[in-house]
Design a protein around this motif. Structure first.
Motif: not given
Lengths: 135, 212
Positions: A113, A116, A127-128, A134-135, B15, B17, B23, B122-123, B125, B156, B158-159, B162, B166-167
């Motif tokens: 987007p 971004w 990365v996190d 929205y994550r 990882w 977490e 979260e 994410i794009k 959502a 994990h 970037y895009h 999770k 969440r939406v």
């Protein structure tokens, strides 16, 4: 015309200031008219490396051009003047690695987007990182 | 000479977490209580209930309305990734959800159910949220597959969002990568159970989790 290159792959590593000149040579003299891809590698503290692969489909050989940017440097001359197909590839390089291609006609984000933050394929990208909402 | 067996070296998990659950609680979308009720209808049934013999009418009406709702759940076709292939297989003639009264409909404005099948980026959502908001109000959501449940193998990256919860608020989670049509059918049957019970309690009832 018989295919004489026999699938040979040639790799060139050139300094940044000879980048476009090398591209012109590879296209005009070696006849590599097809831009296959252009991307980058993040070597962390040694800086970024630009990789472009072009092919001569008539003679059946390919040339991989590489150039290393200085550490902390993100500017690189653009190959769009040589191959028009490099346009979207270099936009992706800007999107993912933050490379400022100088002379590129339309350097915007292509996949992520427009709002971004950051360039996610850099090794320094966390990365996190939360991306609200929205994550 | 004594030969020692090598000590097993378990590499530490990359990882780890521990903050995942907190979260999840922070970002998880709750369905507001009573959102599937009509206030006018509620008052009318309340009045009828206190009328002598009115409980017969209201319970019959409740049962009828719930039966009608649960046997005409129209899912909006919202395929995002490879789970959509399994969803289409479920909609097609072999597994045939039309015998459950489900008609895959291509408009969110006529639909009651959204099956989120696949990775939500994410794009994507905001578009998903918009389509969910366009559905008329007694509406449900099924999260299908690992990616929609929690991000799955791309958690994990970037895009990737999770977890689609969440939406939008999610009613039934279907696990699997991708879930076969049988799994999705099981999830849809659980959802029908949930729809059949939501009016009696006034809240989102836990579905009957008997899985044989």
């Amino acid at each position: 015309m018989p295919a004489t290159g026999d699938g040979a792959a040639l790799a060139l590593t050139v300094p940044v200031d000879r980048w476009v000149e090398t591209g012109r040579f590879v296209k005009d003299t070696l006849g590599c008219a097809y831009m296959n891809f252009s991307t980058a590698v993040d070597w962390k503290d040694q800086g970024l490396e630009i990789v472009a692969r072009v092919e001569n489909l008539d003679e059946n050989f390919s040339v991989t051009m590489k150039t290393k940017l200085a550490a902390g440097e993100s500017r690189c001359p653009s190959l769009v003047g040589v191959w028009r197909g490099a346009n979207w590839m270099e936009r992706e390089g800007y999107d993912m690695f933050g490379i400022q291609y100088e002379g590129h006609p339309d350097l915007r984000r292509i996949l992520l987007p427009q709002d971004w933050e950051g360039h996610p394929l850099l090794k320094s990208y966390a990365v996190d990182t939360p991306h609200p909402p929205y994550r | 000479m004594e030969v020692k067996p090598p000590t097993p070296q378990i590499p530490p998990a990359v990882w780890t977490e521990f903050k995942d659950l907190q979260e999840w609680e922070k970002y998880h979308q709750e369905r507001p209580q009573g959102d599937k009720h009509s206030a006018v209808f509620e008052q009318a049934t309340e009045g009828l209930l206190h009328f002598p013999g009115g409980f017969v009418v209201t319970s019959v009406a409740d049962a009828f309305l719930n039966w009608a709702r649960k046997s005409s759940v129209w899912p909006v076709t919202f395929g995002l990734a490879c789970c959509a292939i399994e969803m289409m297989a479920t909609f097609a003639s072999r597994f045939d959800v039309e015998r459950l009264g489900m008609v895959p409909w291509a408009s969110p404005r006529h639909s009651d159910l959204m099956i989120v099948s696949g990775t939500v980026t994410i794009k994507m959502a905001p578009m998903l949220k918009r389509i969910y908001d366009q559905m008329p109000d007694p509406k449900w959501a099924v999260s299908m597959g690992s990616c929609a449940n929690s991000g799955g193998p791309f958690r994990h990256g970037y895009h990737v969002v999770k977890g689609v919860d969440r939406v939008i608020p999610v009613d039934v989670y279907v696990p699997g990568c991708p879930p076969p049509p049988e799994s999705l059918l099981n999830g849809l049957l659980l959802l029908q159970d949930q729809i059949a019970h939501f009016r009696k309690t006034g809240a989102r009832a836990a579905p009957n989790l008997k899985i044989d």
